[in-house]
Design an enzyme around this catalytic site. Structure first.
Site, short mmCIF file in Angstrom:
data_model
loop_
_atom_site.label_atom_id
_atom_site.label_comp_id
_atom_site.label_asym_id
_atom_site.label_seq_id
_atom_site.Cartn_x
_atom_site.Cartn_y
_atom_site.Cartn_z
N HIS A 93 18.78 27.28 10.99
CA HIS A 93 19.93 28.16 11.22
C HIS A 93 20.58 27.92 12.58
O HIS A 93 21.80 27.79 12.69
CB HIS A 93 19.47 29.61 11.09
CG HIS A 93 20.57 30.63 11.08
ND1 HIS A 93 21.10 31.15 12.25
CD2 HIS A 93 21.23 31.24 10.07
CE1 HIS A 93 22.04 32.04 11.94
NE2 HIS A 93 22.14 32.11 10.63
N SER A 97 27.29 34.11 9.62
CA SER A 97 26.65 33.26 10.64
C SER A 97 27.38 31.95 10.80
O SER A 97 27.41 31.36 11.88
CB SER A 97 25.20 32.96 10.24
OG SER A 97 24.36 34.04 10.49
N ASP A 108 19.87 32.18 18.86
CA ASP A 108 19.59 31.88 17.46
C ASP A 108 18.13 31.48 17.29
O ASP A 108 17.27 31.92 18.05
CB ASP A 108 20.54 30.77 16.97
CG ASP A 108 20.95 30.95 15.52
OD1 ASP A 108 20.08 30.89 14.65
OD2 ASP A 108 22.14 31.17 15.26
#
Length: 657
Positions: free
Chosen positions: A125, A451, A66
Site C-alpha cells: 500500500h 487511498s 503509510d
C-alpha cells in the site's frame, strides 16, 4: 512535539482521568486503530509527462504516512538525482536510503511487533501511494500485460520521505501522531495520508489525530492531503472535516478492466475483474456454491471464506450468489475459479488468488439456468482485458460522501482525483491479491480506493509548491480547488458531497489567477467561534493565543474557496459569507463575477461584482449573500471570478442535512 508529550505524560499517569487533568494535556484521545485507505490517470486529468517543470521540483520533499516503502522498485531509483536538499533534516532507520528515498522511519508505540521492524513495505500500500505521488517515470509498466504504459508520479523528480505508521494490525493513533511529528521536524513540503478509521467516526477537531497532526503541519507551512475514506456511497460517511486539510474523493478514469466468461453451451458473458490468469484448459467443471458447502454451512452459496468443501470444488469453477469481497475465497479449496453474480461496483476491480469474474444478477441467472440444464456443465474464465469507460469521470461508489458532520457549513470533500484501477508500485513480498499463500507477486499492482486518489492530489500540490515555493498551505489548496474541472451531477446524485470542487486539474492549478488564502490566525478565529477556550487553544498553538471576543470568527467568514449552507427545508435564509482573494495572476487585472444557474427561490448577490487589481499580491474582499429557501435536499451552483485569462470557480452548496 505531539507524541513525545503523550508518551512522557503516560509515564507519570496510570489512568485516563489523571492524564486529562494535567495542565499540558489538551484532550485524551483513544489510541484508535485505523486502516489503509499510474499509467493512465495523470494523462486522463490533463497532466502529460512532458509538462513544464521547475528545478525546484527536485528540492521538493513529499512525506508519506503509510505502510512503508519497497526500495527495490524502479519507481524509487535515484538515477539522475543529486544529493538531498540542504534543508533536509531527516534520516533513515533500519533502512538504506538513496537520493530518491531520502528519509525512512518507522513508529510502533505498542510492543507487539508482528511485522518487519523497518520502513520496508510488506503490504504494498505505501509503495503504491508513494509512487503515485512522486515516483519516477518507468516505461513499459504493466501488471502481467494489463494497464501498459509509462508509470509515473505527479512530481517524478521530487524526493520521498516514508513514515511507516501502519502494521499488519493496523495504524494506531500514537504512531500516526509520531509520524506527523517526524515529518514536520524533518522538513517535508507536503504530507500525504491515505489512512482512515475502520468505522465511520465523527470526532471533534482536537480529538481527531489527523486534524491535530495536520494543524501542526499547517503552522509550519505544510499542506496535508488526506483520503476521504471508503465508506460510500451513503451520505455523511466522510470523516475528515478539518478545513486545514484537503480531503480527496475517488473518481474514475476512462480505463476499465473487463473479463469474458464462456459457458459450455458456447454462450459468452462479459463482466469485470482483475484476472491475470490465462486458462490452462479449454474448460472446467461448473458447480453451484450452494451444492458445495461444508456440512451444515448454510453460507456456502455466498462463497463466504471457509464455507466451501474443498473436495467438492477442487478443480471446478464455482458459481456464487452475490459478491464476497474476501480475496481468500477459494484458495484453500483449490477451486479453479469463482463467478460472482453481483458486482461490488461498476468498475473497480480486485485481484483474487484464482481466476474470478463479477457478472450482473441477470447474467448470473443465465449461468444458473445453464448449470441446471446439463449433467456436465462447464465454463472458462479468460484473462482480463482493457476497455474504455466513456462516462468517466464520476465518483466511485466506495468513495465516502459529505456533508461535514462536525462543521456542517464547511463543504467536504474538497476535491476528487483518480482512485479506481490505479497501476503503481507494489511490494514484491506481498501477493497482488493480499492473500497469504498466493504465489502471484509483482512489483506493480492495480488497486482502487480513496487511498489511490489522495496521492494524486499530493503530487499535484507538490507540483504547485514547486512553482510557488512561498505559497501557504491554504493558497495551494485554493489553487487546486478553484481550477478543478466541474463534474456532472447527473452521474453523481450527491453532487458536491461526492466530488467537492470537482476533478483535479494540476496544470491549471499552477496558475489559478486568484487564491483564497488563510493562516493559523484565521483557523484560530474559526475554532474560537466554534467554542474552543483560550487554555485549550494555547496548548495546541504553543503560544499566547486567546479566544477574545474579537477573535471569535464565524464559519461563514473563514476564507475557504467553497461555500456551504446547512438549512431546513423551506426555511427562509439570510446569510452573508465574507471572503478575500489574493491576486497571483496578472499585475493589472479586472475580475468579474458570474453566478451559475440556481433556483429562483434563492436570491444570490455578490458585492462588489467587479474586483480591479493593480498589483500582484494585492488582496480584495467581497461578500456573497444568500437569501431565500430551497425545496430540495441539495441545491448547488458556482461562483466564478473571471478576468478573461484566469478563472477561479468556487462551489456553492445549500442543503438540508
Amino acid at each position: 512535539m505531539i507524541v513525545n508529550l503523550y508518551i512522557m505524560m503516560y509515564t507519570f499517569c496510570e489512568n485516563l482521568k489523571c492524564l486529562a487533568g494535567m495542565d499540558e494535556v489538551v484532550s485524551v484521545i483513544p489510541n484508535r486503530i485505523h486502516s489503509i485507505q499510474t499509467t493512465r490517470s495523470w494523462n486522463f486529468i490533463g497532466f502529460p509527462e512532458n509538462v513544464q517543470r521547475t528545478k525546484v521540483e527536485s528540492d521538493t520533499i513529499v512525506g508519506i504516512l503509510d505502510t512503508g516503502i519497497w526500495p527495490n522498485s524502479s519507481s524509487f531509483s535515484d538515477r539522475g538525482l543529486g544529493p538531498p536538499p540542504q534543508k533536509w533534516k531527516g534520516s533513515c532507520q533500519n533502512f538504506t536510503c538513496n537520493n530518491k528515498i531520502i528519509g525512512a522511519k518507522y513508529f510502533r508505540v505498542d510492543a507487539d511487533i508482528v511485522d518487519t521492524i523497518s520502513p520496508i513495505d510488506t503490504s504494498g500500500h505505501g509503495s503504491h501511494t508513494a509512487s503515485t505521488a512522486a515516483g519516477n517515470s518507468v516505461s513499459n509498466a504493466n501488471l502481467f500485460g494489463l494497464g501498459s504504459g509509462t508509470l509515473r508520479g505527479g512530481v517524478p523528480s521530487a524526493r520521498i520521505a516514508m513514515y511507516k505508521v501502519c502494521w499488519k494490525s493496523g495504524c494506531s493513533t500514537a504512531d500516526i501522531l509520531a509520524g506527523f511529528d517526524a515529518a514536520i521536524e524533518d522538513g517535508v513540503d507536503i504530507i500525504s495520508v491515505s489512512l482512515g478509521p475502520r468505522v465511520v467516526l465523527f470526532t471533534d477537531y482536537f480529538e481527531d489525530e489527523f486534524a491535530i497532526g495536520a494543524f501542526h503541519a499547517m503552522k509550519r507551512g505544510i499542506l496535508t492531503s488526506k483520503a476521504a475514506g471508503n465508506a460510500g456511497p451513503q451520505r455523511a460517511t466522510m470523516t475528515n472535516p478539518a478545513p486545514w486539510i484537503i480531503t480527496v474523493a475517488a473518481s474514475t478514469t476512462d480505463r476499465k478492466f473487463l473479463t469474458k466468461l464462456q459457458l459450455g453451451n458456447g454462450r459468452i458473458l462479459e463482466g469485470i475483474s482483475l484476472n491475470t490468469f490465462r486458462p490452462t484448459d479449454k474448460s472446467y467443471p461448473l458447480i453451484y456454491a450452494g451444492d458445495a458447502g461444508r456440512r451444515n454451512n448454510s453460507m456456502s452459496r455466498f462463497c463466504v471464506e471457509n464455507s466451501l468443501d474443498g473436495a467438492l470444488v477442487k478443480g471446478k469453477i464455482v458459481l456464487c450468489d452475490g459478491y464476497t469481497p474476501s480475496q481468500y475465497v477459494g484458495l484453500a479449496s483449490e477451486a479453479a475459479g469463482l463467478i460472482f453474480t453481483a458486482t461490488w461496483n461498476s468498475v473497480a476491480v480486485l485481484a483474487f488468488a484464482l481466476p474470478t469474474i463479477q457478472i450482473t444478477a441477470s447474467d448470473g441467472n443465465s449461468v444458473s439456468s445453464y448449470l441446471k440444464s446439463t449433467s456436465n456443465p462447464t465454463a472458462t474464465i479468460f484473462k482480463s482485458f482493457e476497455g474504455k469507460d466513456s462516462s468517466a469521470p464520476y465518483i466511485a461508489s466506495f468513495s465516502a460522501r459529505g456533508p461535514n458532520m462536525v462543521t456542517p457549513n464547511i463543504l467536504k470533500p474538497d476535491i476528487a482525483a483518480p482512485g479506481v484501477n490505479i497501476l503503481a508500485a507494489w511490494s514484491s513480498v506481498s501477493p497482488i491479491s493480499g492473500v497469504r499463500g498466493d504465489t502471484t507477486v509483482s512489483n506493480l499492482n492495480i488497486v482502487s480506493g480513496t487511498s489511490m486518489a489522495c496521492p494524486h492530489v499530493t503530487g499535484a500540490a507538490a507540483y504547485v509548491k514547486s512553482n510557488h515555493p512561498d505559497w501557504s498551505p491554504a493558497a495551494i489548496k485554493s489553487a487546486l480547488m478553484t481550477t478543478a474541472t466541474p463534474m456532472n451531477p447527473a452521474l453523481d446524485v450527491d453532487a458536491e458531497f461526492a466530488y467537492g470542487a470537482g476533478q483535479l486539474n494540476p496544470l491549471k492549478a499552477a496558475n489559478p489567477g486568484l487564491v483564497y488564502d488563510a493562516g493559523e490566525y484565521d483557523y484560530i478565529s474559526f475554532l474560537c467561534g466554534q467554542g474552543y477556550n483560550s487554555s485549550s487553544l494555547q496548548k495546541i498553538t504553543g503560544d499566547k493565543s486567546t479566544c477574545t471576543s474579537a477573535k471569535k470568527g464565524t464559519v461563514f467568514n473563514l476564507n475557504l474557496p467553497s461555500f456551504a449552507l446547512s438549512t431546513n427545508r423551506s426555511s427562509h435564509n439570510n446569510v452573508t459569507f465574507g471572503r478575500t482573494v489574493t491576486n497571483v495572476g496578472s499585475g493589472t487585472s479586472k475580475y468579474r463575477v458570474t453566478i451559475t444557474a440556481h433556483p429562483s427561490s434563492l436570491k444570490v448577490e455578490v458585492l462588489p461584482n467587479v474586483l480591479a487589481f493593480s498589483s500582484l499580491g494585492q488582496k480584495l474582499s467581497f461578500t456573497l449573500k444568500i437569501e431565500g429557501s430551497i425545496n430540495a435536499d441539495l441545491v448547488s451552483f458556482s461562483l466564478i471570478w473571471d478576468d478573461g485569462t484566469f478563472k477561479a470557480r468556487s462551489p456553492v452548496v445549500v442543503y438540508v442535512p
